[in-house]
Design an enzyme around this catalytic site. Structure first.
Site, PDB file in Angstrom:
ATOM      1  N   GLU A  63      31.987  -4.247  20.371  1.00  0.00           N
ATOM      2  CA  GLU A  63      30.915  -5.086  19.815  1.00  0.00           C
ATOM      3  C   GLU A  63      30.290  -4.370  18.627  1.00  0.00           C
ATOM      4  O   GLU A  63      29.101  -4.043  18.639  1.00  0.00           O
ATOM      5  CB  GLU A  63      29.854  -5.376  20.881  1.00  0.00           C
ATOM      6  N   CYS A  92      43.654 -14.881  11.499  1.00  0.00           N
ATOM      7  CA  CYS A  92      44.567 -14.543  10.398  1.00  0.00           C
ATOM      8  C   CYS A  92      44.668 -15.681   9.392  1.00  0.00           C
ATOM      9  O   CYS A  92      44.986 -15.464   8.235  1.00  0.00           O
ATOM     10  CB  CYS A  92      45.954 -14.165  10.929  1.00  0.00           C
ATOM     11  N   CYS A 169      30.547 -10.327  20.290  1.00  0.00           N
ATOM     12  CA  CYS A 169      31.150 -10.705  21.571  1.00  0.00           C
ATOM     13  C   CYS A 169      30.275 -11.682  22.335  1.00  0.00           C
ATOM     14  O   CYS A 169      30.331 -12.888  22.135  1.00  0.00           O
ATOM     15  CB  CYS A 169      31.458  -9.451  22.386  1.00  0.00           C
TER      16      CYS A 169
HETATM   17 CU    CU Z   1      32.198  -7.859  25.015  1.00  0.00          CU
HETATM   18 ZN    ZN Z   2      46.119 -16.524  13.367  1.00  0.00          ZN
END
Ligand code: CU
Ligand code: ZN
Length: 368
Positions: A63, A92, A169
């Site tokens: 995190e 990506c 997160c």
């Molecule tokens: Cu986490």
């Molecule tokens: Zn990807």
């Protein structure tokens, strides 16, 4: 270069803070100087040895928030000085999943990441010439790390690093579950089971989407109070009677949205059974124990409920984490109230102790 890092030497033992070597970024990689990192259950789970896919030694932490220091060949989307949030769930933009636009589950680097390597199958971390593995593609319990460019979200430099770390997160998982995955609608009723960082994020996300009634359910009075602060309208102590009570208070129909953030399969079942007939949406975000299954009476599905889940709340990291940070900067999310403790890298094990004792919402390690 030499950096200080918290190394998981062996399962079940405290992390050992020590000097390790970090090599510079290769093509497509970025060296990030870390300023803050949250201590998460996933780190504890891996450190305990209970996680069957865990490995040691490695540098834990995922995190992270910090500043780009150096970029490898071909990196175009960030430059030194940019403020970034680390993404264990990359984006990506080119794999079949990313191109579909339908999911945030990017396929680009999963295999190597799960094994503790960077996408080319090697590590930038080492000790006495021996490679040291990365964790969740991040390894942010360290003064600096090297990560793939596709796993960094560039955020507004006005936003403090400690707050940014929460978007790496748990907080984004909860917010995203409500805003992007389940898509809470205006005037709706939502029930959130479990009020850790993820559940509180779901409460805040439901509020931002205009839910009229947000029922927060937890066993801890203290966590219920937190939920109220983030927008819950009803605070209920959890237990067997919750499903009946939801039905009773919604004219017998159930809630438009239910969110599960405990990882307990019995609570997941309660989430299914308290969702509205006809269109109720159930969103599971908790991670159940290995081998556990969720029991659903098929009638709940035939009568129009949708059961879904989300990893990282369905948040497309590079695109949407900066948007969530902007909502925070505009005053929409009280992130500071979620940071219960601040500590240093040397004291990182206290963060784990606090989690064991269920004390507070999130401990953030600050690197000075
Ligand atoms: Cu986490
Ligand atoms: Zn990807």
């Amino acid at each position: 270069m030499k950096i200080r890092a918290a190394v998981l030497e062996e399962f079940g033992a405290p992390l050992a803070v020590q000097d390790v070597d970090l090599a510079g970024p290769e093509a497509g990689e970025v060296l990030v100087r870390l300023h803050a990192c949250g201590v998460c259950h996933t780190d504890m789970y891996s450190a305990s040895g209970v996680d069957p896919s865990g490995y040691a030694p490695c540098v834990l932490g995922h995190e992270g928030a910090g500043v780009v220091e150096e970029i490898g060949e071909g990196v175009t989307s960030v430059v030194p000085g940019d403020h970034v949030v680390t993404l264990f769930s990359p984006q990506c933009g080119e794999c079949v999943n990313c191109r579909s636009g339908r999911t945030n589950i990017c396929l680009a680097i999963r295999e190597q990441q799960n094994l503790g390597y960077l996408p080319d199958g090697t590590t930038r971390l080492s000790r006495d010439g021996e490679p040291l593995r990365h964790f969740m593609g991040c390894s942010t319990f360290a003064e600096a790390t090297v990560m793939p460019e596709i796993a960094l979200a560039k955020v507004d430099p006005e936003s403090p690093h400690a707050a940014n770390a929460l978007f790496a997160c748990g907080l984004s998982t909860g917010l995203g579950a409500a805003m992007f995955r389940a898509k809470v609608f205006e005037g709706s009723t939502a029930v959130v089971f479990g009020l850790g960082l993820v559940g509180l994020g779901a409460v805040a996300g439901a509020r931002l989407m205009g839910a009229e009634r947000i029922i927060a359910v937890d066993l801890s009075e203290d966590r219920l109070k937190h939920a109220e602060h983030h927008g819950a309208t009803d605070l209920w102590v959890g237990g067997e009677g919750v499903v009946d009570r939801v039905l009773e208070e919604t004219g017998g129909f159930g809630a438009d949205f239910t969110f599960e953030a405990t990882g307990n399969v019995n609570v997941m079942r309660q989430a299914v059974e308290s969702a509205r007939i006809g269109w109720g949406t159930v969103c599971v975000t908790g991670v159940a124990g290995r081998g556990e299954t969720l029991d659903v009476v098929p009638r709940y599905l035939i009568t129009g409920r949708t059961v879904m889940g989300a990893s990282f709340g369905g948040v497309k990291g590079r695109e949407q984490v900066p948007q969530l940070v902007d909502r925070y900067l505009k005053g929409g999310i009280d992130v500071d109230a979620l940071i219960s403790h601040r500590t240093t890298l040397d004291e990182i094990n206290t963060g784990f102790d606090l989690m064991h004792e269920q004390d507070g919402i999130r401990t953030v390690v600050e690197y000075v």
